[in-house]
Design an enzyme around this catalytic site. Structure first.
Site, PDB file in Angstrom:
ATOM      1  N   GLY A 192     -13.637  -1.032  -7.144  1.00  0.00           N
ATOM      2  CA  GLY A 192     -14.945  -0.475  -6.812  1.00  0.00           C
ATOM      3  C   GLY A 192     -14.979   0.360  -5.545  1.00  0.00           C
ATOM      4  O   GLY A 192     -16.057   0.546  -4.964  1.00  0.00           O
ATOM      5  N   ARG A 247       0.841  -1.182   0.000  1.00  0.00           N
ATOM      6  CA  ARG A 247       0.000   0.000   0.000  1.00  0.00           C
ATOM      7  C   ARG A 247       0.887   1.248   0.000  1.00  0.00           C
ATOM      8  O   ARG A 247       1.953   1.250   0.631  1.00  0.00           O
ATOM      9  CB  ARG A 247      -0.839  -0.037   1.276  1.00  0.00           C
ATOM     10  CG  ARG A 247      -1.839   1.075   1.471  1.00  0.00           C
ATOM     11  CD  ARG A 247      -3.017   0.928   0.582  1.00  0.00           C
ATOM     12  NE  ARG A 247      -4.127   1.762   1.005  1.00  0.00           N
ATOM     13  CZ  ARG A 247      -5.128   2.098   0.180  1.00  0.00           C
ATOM     14  NH1 ARG A 247      -5.143   1.685  -1.069  1.00  0.00           N
ATOM     15  NH2 ARG A 247      -6.127   2.818   0.620  1.00  0.00           N
ATOM     16  N   THR A 282      -8.526   1.098  -9.689  1.00  0.00           N
ATOM     17  CA  THR A 282      -8.177  -0.166  -9.091  1.00  0.00           C
ATOM     18  C   THR A 282      -8.447  -1.304 -10.070  1.00  0.00           C
ATOM     19  O   THR A 282      -9.333  -1.207 -10.904  1.00  0.00           O
ATOM     20  CB  THR A 282      -9.032  -0.384  -7.836  1.00  0.00           C
ATOM     21  OG1 THR A 282      -8.931   0.777  -7.043  1.00  0.00           O
ATOM     22  CG2 THR A 282      -8.631  -1.607  -7.054  1.00  0.00           C
TER      23      THR A 282
HETATM   24  O1  DON Z   1      -7.933   1.156  -1.644  1.00  0.00           O
HETATM   25  C1  DON Z   1      -9.116   1.438  -1.853  1.00  0.00           C
HETATM   26  O2  DON Z   1     -10.030   0.975  -1.213  1.00  0.00           O
HETATM   27  C2  DON Z   1      -9.459   2.381  -3.006  1.00  0.00           C
HETATM   28  N1  DON Z   1      -8.357   3.257  -3.270  1.00  0.00           N
HETATM   29  C3  DON Z   1      -9.850   1.565  -4.195  1.00  0.00           C
HETATM   30  C4  DON Z   1     -10.266   2.421  -5.370  1.00  0.00           C
HETATM   31  C5  DON Z   1     -11.048   1.700  -6.402  1.00  0.00           C
HETATM   32  O3  DON Z   1     -11.426   0.572  -6.245  1.00  0.00           O
HETATM   33  C6  DON Z   1     -11.381   2.487  -7.623  1.00  0.00           C
HETATM   34  N2  DON Z   1     -11.970   1.655  -8.623  1.00  0.00           N
HETATM   35  N3  DON Z   1     -13.087   1.623  -8.969  1.00  0.00           N
END
Ligand code: DON
Length: 546
Positions: A447, A65, A351
């Site tokens: 998502g 991360r 993502t």
């Molecule tokens: O880490 C997370 O939960 C978010 N940054 C994820 C972002 C995401 O899934 C965008 N896509 N649709």
């Protein structure tokens, strides 16, 4: 088999498997290829999580991360009146140089290859380098995505991805020679990105735009190998993401609350089963908002939150009507008090998801992100790659929703070197026990905050609802995250179902269209055959097997 949102990234992984590589070689090849062919989410400048279970029962979780720069402060995204800066403000947590957290993907993928791969980094990066050098043909959907106004605001992003305004059309080839050069440099010396000349060039580029990341931030970045979170659901063992993801905790507490109900009998997506699953989401997401953040800064009571006794107490508050979130009370006597501050580092340590199973039965579920589409919009100059806007996954202000409408508390307040709370939920499901169980599902999705409910929707439909993995991935999703007190439905539910849900007291929202993108694998319990579930919501993905 490799199931990915991009067919060329799936093929890159498949190439490794065919060459005798294992699931980790394939994951590294797919991950780097996504950074080339899927710039909206695939990345060098972002971060992610890789969940691995080897065929002999060993499971581990690689946390790469992003983390907050040393210069980050708790109120850095608030204006003089204490209001959160809006997305179009170049000082905000969503757009531009100040939104960028120290990237982890290069560390994560190169660490994974070195420790768990067989073929070596040069082999695993070769497909990505070739795709960047030679280019690839854009589909209509990808060409359309590249019109993103977030890219237009930054000169190098506009030059590379939008040809300075002469936008790419379907059928044209996108070549990225600068990115190819960066990939070659990483393949030759992976430490260059965090400790060498590449690090210095990246910092110089980011400084030009007012970014906060320094050489020290890069030098101090580490991959953290964590124990995955595990739980039981009927005869399944569910292995999922521990903090700093909220994915595993929310998924396991949802499943614990649901375990005694006969969802199979109620029927997949019947109003009665949607009601029970939604009430479980409501309760599990409530705990997420108050308790969760980087475990290296605050104690996150993950074990208590995923205990069956606690789930029993939560379940007792579910009635045959929707419980308004405003009237929801957490069962007393189970969890310690929620964190009240950002905490101090404790020395212990759009993502995309893809799923992989190799011939030996090693499995990888990996989710990686720049946060929202094309991240911060910033490209690192002639290094040719986009940077994340992961700083928005922190609580910029307590009790104020972020981009995904998620409310997060002090446990997720910004602090130097802290990792923002994620919802990414790479998950493996076994039939039987943790070590001797048989692999049944490899699951995950993008998502934002809806990732967790997406994974739960897919798992419950496949495990309880009688759907095969393709049907489970494609089926219309429903989502609730405690606040706002809204039941979101994708297109595809009948008018009758919607009316019945409204009669139970739900405020139903149908306006969001489709969300998430499940890229999953099921393993047939009898034949051992791998069954790919590649989401119909994306049109350039692939389940690639041999
Ligand atoms: O880490 C997370 O939960 C978010 N940054 C994820 C972002 C995401 O899934 C965008 N896509 N649709």
């Amino acid at each position: 088999m490799v199931v990915s949102v991009h067919h060329l990234a799936a093929d890159a992984g498949l190439e490794m498997l065919k060459a005798g590589g294992n699931a980790v070689d394939a994951a590294v090849a797919t991950g780097f290829a996504l950074a080339v062919v899927h710039p909206i989410a695939g990345n060098l400048g972002g971060g992610g999580f890789l969940l691995l279970r080897t065929h002999d029962g060993h499971a581990t979780f690689l946390d790469f991360r992003e983390q907050a720069p040393l210069a980050a402060t708790a109120d850095m995204y608030l204006d003089a009146q204490g209001k959160v800066l809006p997305e179009d403000n170049l000082q905000s947590s969503l757009t531009g140089y100040r939104a960028i957290a120290t990237p982890g993907s290069v560390a994560g993928l190169t660490y994974a290859e070195k420790k768990y791969g067989k073929l070596g980094l040069a082999a695993a990066m070769a497909p990505a380098i070739k795709l960047a050098e030679k280019g690839f043909v854009l589909s209509a959907e990808e060409a359309e995505e590249l019109h993103d106004p977030g890219l237009t605001r930054f000169a190098d992003s506009k030059r590379i991805f939008q040809r300075d305004g002469k936008f790419y059309a379907a059928g044209e080839v996108l070549r990225q020679p600068e990115l190819a050069r960066t990939l070659q440099r990483i393949a030759a010396d992976p430490s260059d990105f965090y400790h060498g000349k590449l690090a210095a060039e990246l910092v110089a580029e980011l400084e030009k735009g007012g970014g906060l990341i320094t050489l020290e931030d890069l030098a101090r970045y580490r991959v953290v190998e964590r124990e995955p979170l595990t739980g039981k659901f009927h005869n399944y063992t569910v292995i999922s993401a521990p903090p700093p993801s909220s994915g595993g905790v929310v998924l396991l507490s949802t499943l614990n609350i649901l375990a005694p109900y006969d969802l199979a009998k109620l029927g997949d997506r019947s109003p009665a089963s949607i009601h029970l699953i939604t009430e479980a989401y409501r309760r599990a997401y409530m705990d997420r908002s108050e308790y969760m953040g980087d475990p290296d800064y605050n104690h996150i009571p993950a074990a208590e939150m995923t205990s069956t006794r606690y789930a029993d107490a939560w379940r007792a508050s579910i009635t045959d009507q929707a419980t308004p979130s405003a009237r929801l009370h957490r069962p007393e006597g189970f969890l310690p008090a929620a964190p009240t501050s950002a905490g101090k580092r404790r020395e212990s340590p759009d993502t995309t998801h893809f799923s992989i199973v190799d011939a030996e039965g090693n499995a990888v579920a990996m989710t990686t992100t720049l946060n929202n589409d094309y991240g911060s919009g910033v490209t690192a100059g002639s290094l040719g790659f986009l940077l994340n806007d992961e700083m928005d996954d922190f609580a910029a202000k307590m009790n104020t929703p972020n981009f995904y409408g998620l409310i997060q508390g002090p446990a997720d307040a910004i602090a130097p070197l802290k990792r923002p709370l994620s919802a990414m939920t790479p998950t493996l499901v076994l039939e039987g026990g943790l070590v001797d169980g048989k692999l049944r599902f490899v699951l995950g999705s993008p998502g934002g905050g809806r990732i967790i409910s997406t994974v739960a929707n897919i798992f419950l439909s496949a495990a309880e609802g009688g759907l095969n993995i393709q049907q489970a991935v494609d089926a219309p999703r429903f989502h609730h995250q405690y606040l706002p007190d809204t039941l979101y439905l994708e297109p595809g539910f009948s008018g009758k179902t919607i009316k019945q849900l409204q009669a139970l007291g739900y405020v139903v929202d149908l306006k969001d269209g489709y969300w998430s993108n499940g890229e999953c694998i099921a393993i047939d319990p009898k034949s051992g055959e791998l069954l790919g579930g590649q989401d119909h919501r994306s049109h350039y993905g692939k389940a690639a097997g041999y």
